[in-house]
Design an enzyme around this catalytic site. Structure first.
Site, PDB file in Angstrom:
ATOM      1  N   ASP A   1       0.928  -1.174   0.111  1.00  0.00           N
ATOM      2  CA  ASP A   1       0.040   0.045  -0.006  1.00  0.00           C
ATOM      3  C   ASP A   1       0.880   1.041   0.007  1.00  0.00           C
ATOM      4  OD1 ASP A   1      -1.380   2.254   0.802  1.00  0.00           O
ATOM      5  OD2 ASP A   1      -2.986   1.011   1.286  1.00  0.00           O
ATOM      6  N   HIS A   2       1.015   2.008  -1.063  1.00  0.00           N
ATOM      7  CA  HIS A   2       2.335   2.809  -1.229  1.00  0.00           C
ATOM      8  C   HIS A   2       1.963   4.029  -0.134  1.00  0.00           C
ATOM      9  CE1 HIS A   2      -0.500   5.311  -3.958  1.00  0.00           C
ATOM     10  NE2 HIS A   2       0.491   6.253  -3.557  1.00  0.00           N
TER      11      HIS A   2
ATOM     12  N   HIS B   1      -5.738   2.849   1.052  1.00  0.00           N
ATOM     13  CA  HIS B   1      -5.024   4.221   1.589  1.00  0.00           C
ATOM     14  C   HIS B   1      -5.457   4.801   3.091  1.00  0.00           C
ATOM     15  CE1 HIS B   1      -3.107   3.228  -1.853  1.00  0.00           C
ATOM     16  NE2 HIS B   1      -3.691   4.092  -2.581  1.00  0.00           N
TER      17      HIS B   1
HETATM   18  C1  BG6 Z   1      -3.610   5.046  -6.118  1.00  0.00           C
HETATM   19  C2  BG6 Z   1      -4.786   5.122  -6.958  1.00  0.00           C
HETATM   20  O1  BG6 Z   1      -3.298   4.100  -5.340  1.00  0.00           O
HETATM   21  O2  BG6 Z   1      -3.357   6.215  -5.578  1.00  0.00           O
HETATM   22  C3  BG6 Z   1      -4.942   6.371  -7.565  1.00  0.00           C
HETATM   23  O3  BG6 Z   1      -5.192   4.052  -7.629  1.00  0.00           O
HETATM   24  C4  BG6 Z   1      -4.446   7.759  -6.918  1.00  0.00           C
HETATM   25  O4  BG6 Z   1      -6.199   6.738  -8.211  1.00  0.00           O
HETATM   26  C5  BG6 Z   1      -3.193   7.338  -6.017  1.00  0.00           C
HETATM   27  O5  BG6 Z   1      -4.333   8.741  -7.644  1.00  0.00           O
HETATM   28  C6  BG6 Z   1      -3.061   8.532  -5.143  1.00  0.00           C
HETATM   29  O6  BG6 Z   1      -1.616   8.368  -4.780  1.00  0.00           O
HETATM   30  P1  BG6 Z   1      -0.531   9.669  -4.416  1.00  0.00           P
HETATM   31  O7  BG6 Z   1       0.684   8.897  -3.766  1.00  0.00           O
HETATM   32  O8  BG6 Z   1      -0.486  10.396  -5.391  1.00  0.00           O
HETATM   33  O9  BG6 Z   1      -1.423  10.373  -3.355  1.00  0.00           O
END
Ligand code: BG6
Length: 513
Positions: free
Chosen positions: A189-190, A252
């Site tokens: 989960d990045h 997230h």
């Molecule tokens: C991803 C989603 O997991 O997270 C995207 O699939 C979203 O739709 C993105 O834009 C948002 O990530 P960050 O790191 O730009 O907040």
């Protein structure tokens, strides 16, 4: 156990990337690995093996990845020799991942790379493919014995989405567990790779001043926002079958809820921390399908003019069904049924085409029991701790100060810290951090099977209600605004959402921390 405070080089290994000709590899993974090399955090002996259906030679793969590094690396100032040295570590093999016999080709290729580079048999398999291939690839790796640890470690890394509902998530976990055991699986989960998300743990558990206040006695409510100014871009096809609830909330946002609300773990090892976040997911008060309308607001952006530019409405985006009822905005009010948080409302919202890109966690503290002074700004009467996840990463405490001069006027001021003030410190990107952790075998920032399922369980009644009850409205909101107005009613009892930026659709243009 590895000391998490010391960044040491991982042991030698081969990183196998399935889906190597795709965007994720070229935009995120390879630039992140390059950055690890720049930080001297790659193993002494390290090889990447790209795997894809597209026919490519090692050379053409290397050229493509070199472009990726040049275009997407956070480091702009690298020297060419370093890049050339890095590119040589990249190799490619073309196989059809649906074909189990092709995995014998992969196995032989790995054996030869392992021998040539004296790696010691440690393999990480990164699935940067469409999720529909996850089960098949895991099964095929198992069929040729590539999952078996013996000579070295074998780890499987995969990206969200982990299923599209509770049933499919359970099925995916079962399938993965047929070949790999849970300790070998690293689910990304990045958001957990973001430095500021990790800093939540430090803010809470390395300081004596916050934790005593971090509970129902002092906290009025908690607000978590993840706003994006972009629309669905070129991902309309995927997004239309996902929507904000699946795309952002199930993973997230709930992960941020977990870290904000968890009990202090007794030790800092991966299972102690993940056990505590799991307990939070399990304590989320389940929704009744018939109450969804009351606690969940969904919206979809419609066309509008932002700073003179016409913005396309969601239904006219490429790949999106013109009658789509997929939500691009969702706001939820819920409770955590445990002693710490009993009665404290949590509000979360995520959306695309909002006025700005900002992710933040706001702890709203209760006002003083008896107020003596007059307020200059009525609405900001209570203290807030704002944890800014991105951009302008930092922490800010809002509290009242006397306005100089006669009388006792109180004004809310900010005490703030910005990560950018630590100008010489390299802040690793999410993928950099997560790839490094997978190489050293630290799964703290990876999601466990039980947590994934518990999070799906929480969102399931929302999915069901939306599927079954067509009277539940999806509210349109003009691109460049903070979602449907009705989302304000959700939080009304606790005042309003924090709006760190004005609506842009009416040409407001200012942001503050
Ligand atoms: C991803 C989603 O997991 O997270 C995207 O699939 C979203 O739709 C993105 O834009 C948002 O990530 P960050 O790191 O730009 O907040």
């Amino acid at each position: 156990m590895k000391d998490k405070n010391v960044m040491e080089k991982p042991v030698d290994c081969i990183l196998v990337i399935f889906g190597a000709s795709g965007d994720l590899t070229n935009r995120k993974l390879i630039p992140a690995i390059f950055e690890l090399q720049n930080q001297n955090l790659l193993p002494n002996k390290f090889v990447v093996l790209g795997v894809g259906r597209t026919e490519m030679t090692d050379d053409s793969f290397r050229k493509k990845m070199e472009e990726g590094v040049r275009n997407f690396s956070s480091e702009k100032d690298f020297n060419n020799d370093t890049l050339q040295q890095f590119i040589k570590k990249l190799n490619y093999v073309s196989i059809n991942t649906e074909n189990v016999s092709d995995f014998e080709i992969l196995k032989r290729k790995l054996e030869s790379l392992n021998l040539d580079h004296q790696i010691g048999g440690n393999y990480l398999f990164y699935l940067a493919t469409p999720p529909i291939l996850y089960e098949q690839i895991a099964e095929n790796l198992g069929a040729v014995g590539l999952q078996k640890e013996g000579d070295g470690f074998r780890r499987l890394i995969l990206e969200k989405p982990f299923g599209y509902d509770l049933t499919s998530a359970i099925k995916l976990n079962l399938k993965l567990h047929e070949s790999f055991n849970e300790e070998q699986i690293y689910r990304i989960d990045h958001y957990l790779g973001k430095e500021t998300v990790q800093n939540l743990l430090v803010t809470r558990f390395a300081n004596g001043i916050f934790e005593p206040l971090w509970n129902r006695n002092y906290v009025q409510h908690v607000e978590i926002t993840s706003a994006e100014s972009i629309g669905v871009e070129n991902r309309g096809g995927y997004y239309d079958s996902a929507g904000a609830l699946r795309d952002m909330v199930q993973n997230h946002l709930l992960q941020m809820v977990g870290l904000t609300a968890m009990e202090p773990p007794s030790t800092f090892d991966s299972n102690s921390i993940r056990n505590e976040t799991l307990k939070i997911f399990q304590s989320l008060r389940p929704f009744k399908e018939e109450d969804i309308d009351k606690y969940v607001i969904r919206g979809q952006y419609i066309s509008s003019k932002v700073k003179g530019e016409n913005i396309t409405g969601y239904r006219n985006e490429k790949g999106v069904n013109p009658k789509s009822r997929t939500e691009t905005f969702v706001a939820i009010k819920f409770y955590i049924d445990n002693w710490r948080w009993g009665g404290v409302p949590f509000y979360i919202r995520a959306g695309k085409r909002l006025p700005t890109r900002v992710t933040e966690i706001v702890i709203h503290f209760k006002p003083t029991p008896h107020y003596l002074f007059s307020l200059e700004e009525q609405d900001n009467s209570s203290n807030q701790l704002i944890i800014r996840i991105q951009p302008d990463e930092g922490i800010l405490l809002k509290f009242g100060m006397k306005v100089p001069g006669a009388g006792f006027k109180v004004k809310n001021v900010n005490m703030d810290f910005h990560y950018s003030d630590l100008s010489n410190v390299h802040v690793p990107g999410a993928y950099e951090r997560l790839l490094y952790d997978a190489m050293v075998g630290d799964s703290t920032l990876y999601t466990r099977a039980d947590a994934v399922e518990a999070a799906w369980k929480f969102v399931e009644p929302i999915q069901k209600a939306w599927e079954n009850n067509h009277n539940i409205k999806i509210h349109g909101y003009p691109a460049g605004t903070w979602g449907p107005d009705i989302a304000d009613d959700l939080i009304k009892e606790d005042k309003t959402w924090r709006y760190p930026c004005k609506n842009l659709a009416d040409d407001g243009n200012y942001c503050e921390l």
